[in-house]
Enzyme design. Structure first.
Site, PDB file in Angstrom:
ATOM      1  N   SER A 181       0.822  -1.218   0.000  1.00 48.49           N
ATOM      2  CA  SER A 181       0.000   0.000   0.000  1.00 48.49           C
ATOM      3  C   SER A 181       0.853   1.265   0.000  1.00 48.49           C
ATOM      4  O   SER A 181       1.998   1.271   0.465  1.00 48.49           O
ATOM      5  CB  SER A 181      -0.926   0.011   1.216  1.00 48.49           C
ATOM      6  OG  SER A 181      -1.778  -1.102   1.171  1.00 48.49           O
TER       7      SER A 181
HETATM    8  N1  SAM Z   1      -1.010  -3.542   3.613  1.00 49.17           N
HETATM    9  C1  SAM Z   1      -0.549  -4.479   2.654  1.00 49.17           C
HETATM   10  C2  SAM Z   1       0.860  -4.094   2.248  1.00 49.17           C
HETATM   11  O1  SAM Z   1       1.224  -2.940   2.457  1.00 49.17           O
HETATM   12  O2  SAM Z   1       1.567  -4.919   1.683  1.00 49.17           O
HETATM   13  C3  SAM Z   1      -1.490  -4.391   1.500  1.00 49.17           C
HETATM   14  C4  SAM Z   1      -1.715  -5.627   0.783  1.00 49.17           C
HETATM   15  S1  SAM Z   1      -2.734  -5.608  -0.636  1.00 49.17           S
HETATM   16  C5  SAM Z   1      -3.291  -4.029  -0.905  1.00 49.17           C
HETATM   17  C6  SAM Z   1      -4.195  -6.454  -0.026  1.00 49.17           C
HETATM   18  C7  SAM Z   1      -3.955  -7.888   0.356  1.00 49.17           C
HETATM   19  O3  SAM Z   1      -5.228  -8.432   0.770  1.00 49.17           O
HETATM   20  C8  SAM Z   1      -3.458  -8.787  -0.764  1.00 49.17           C
HETATM   21  O4  SAM Z   1      -2.268  -9.388  -0.377  1.00 49.17           O
HETATM   22  C9  SAM Z   1      -4.577  -9.811  -0.938  1.00 49.17           C
HETATM   23  O5  SAM Z   1      -4.115 -11.094  -1.293  1.00 49.17           O
HETATM   24  C10 SAM Z   1      -5.204  -9.791   0.436  1.00 49.17           C
HETATM   25  N2  SAM Z   1      -6.581 -10.320   0.501  1.00 49.17           N
HETATM   26  C11 SAM Z   1      -7.610 -10.127  -0.346  1.00 49.17           C
HETATM   27  N3  SAM Z   1      -8.699 -10.793   0.073  1.00 49.17           N
HETATM   28  C12 SAM Z   1      -8.347 -11.420   1.232  1.00 49.17           C
HETATM   29  C13 SAM Z   1      -9.024 -12.264   2.148  1.00 49.17           C
HETATM   30  N4  SAM Z   1     -10.290 -12.617   1.999  1.00 49.17           N
HETATM   31  N5  SAM Z   1      -8.340 -12.717   3.214  1.00 49.17           N
HETATM   32  C14 SAM Z   1      -7.042 -12.395   3.419  1.00 49.17           C
HETATM   33  N6  SAM Z   1      -6.335 -11.604   2.575  1.00 49.17           N
HETATM   34  C15 SAM Z   1      -6.986 -11.121   1.500  1.00 49.17           C
END
Ligand code: SAM
Length: 212
Positions: free
Chosen positions: A53
């Site tokens: 992010s």
């Molecule tokens: N804060 C994180 C970072 O800075 O790296 C952001 C990660 S990204 C924007 C969002 C993450 O949510 C992704 O890795 C995605 O795989 C995960 N995600 C999406 N749906 C999910 C779920 N149902 N359960 C767990 N993780 C999930």
């Protein structure tokens, strides 16, 4: 990054600022070729069509949780582990859920390398929350939900805060939810753009969209 982007854009919580200064964001960017951009204010790819992010949004979401240092925090969407590391510096225990195992494994390695020993990561569908560990004083979701999964409210302690992007592919709002004895108080924190929260109480797996 902190002096030119985080503070000028309105982040005031000293503990959040200190955590943002302390955590080396480049370590959470898997492609070394992108390390020169790791302290710029935008998301970067981390593989699996997901992103680390934008630093400002990490700071804003973290500040919104108003952590004092003793809370039990649930994060949905570990991703690179960067937001997890910031949370780990600001509170006692962090539970983080990631649905993509390769990302969870990479995040674990980086978090271990900077001694974030108060973090537990689970590979699972985070739309179900983590009922065995509830209640949580704070819940932070780093992917956008079509609506707030009811279990997040159920798993939030009274007095607890939830921050979550809600909306569709084109328009999302960052929502702060405060759980009180009398009920729920909602606050609109402004527009944002996140990847989809995919799971039973989120979006279906096809048609991903991307940004934060
Ligand atoms: N804060 C994180 C970072 O800075 O790296 C952001 C990660 S990204 C924007 C969002 C993450 O949510 C992704 O890795 C995605 O795989 C995960 N995600 C999406 N749906 C999910 C779920 N149902 N359960 C767990 N993780 C999930």
């Amino acid at each position: 990054m902190v002096e030119t982007q985080i503070i000028p854009r309105g982040i005031k919580d000293k503990r959040v600022i200190e955590a943002m200064l302390a955590v080396p964001r480049h370590l959470f960017v898997p492609e070394e070729a992108l390390w020169s951009q790791a302290y710029s204010d935008f998301p970067l790819p981390i593989g699996e069509k997901q992103t680390i992010s934008q630093p400002f949004i990490v700071a804003l979401m973290t500040e919104t949780l108003e952590l004092k240092g003793t809370e039990k925090v649930l994060e949905i969407g570990t991703g690179s582990g960067y937001q997890t590391a910031i949370l780990s510096m600001l509170t006692e225990k962090v539970y983080s859920i990631e649905r993509i195992s390769s990302l969870a494994t990479k995040a674990r390695k980086v978090l271990d390398s900077i001694n974030c020993s108060n973090v537990v990561i689970k590979i699972a569908d985070g739309t179900l929350g983590w009922p065995e560990e509830a209640p949580f004083d704070a819940i932070l979701t780093t992917a956008a939900a079509p609506e707030i999964p009811k279990c997040y409210i159920e798993q939030l302690a009274v007095g607890g805060r939830l921050v979550i992007p809600v909306g569709d592919e084109y328009s999302q709002t960052l929502m702060k939810i405060l759980k009180t004895k009398e009920g729920i108080i909602r606050q609109d924190m402004g527009g944002c753009r996140f990847v989809k929260l995919i799971g039973r109480y989120g979006w279906k797996a096809e048609n991903t969209f991307s940004n934060n």
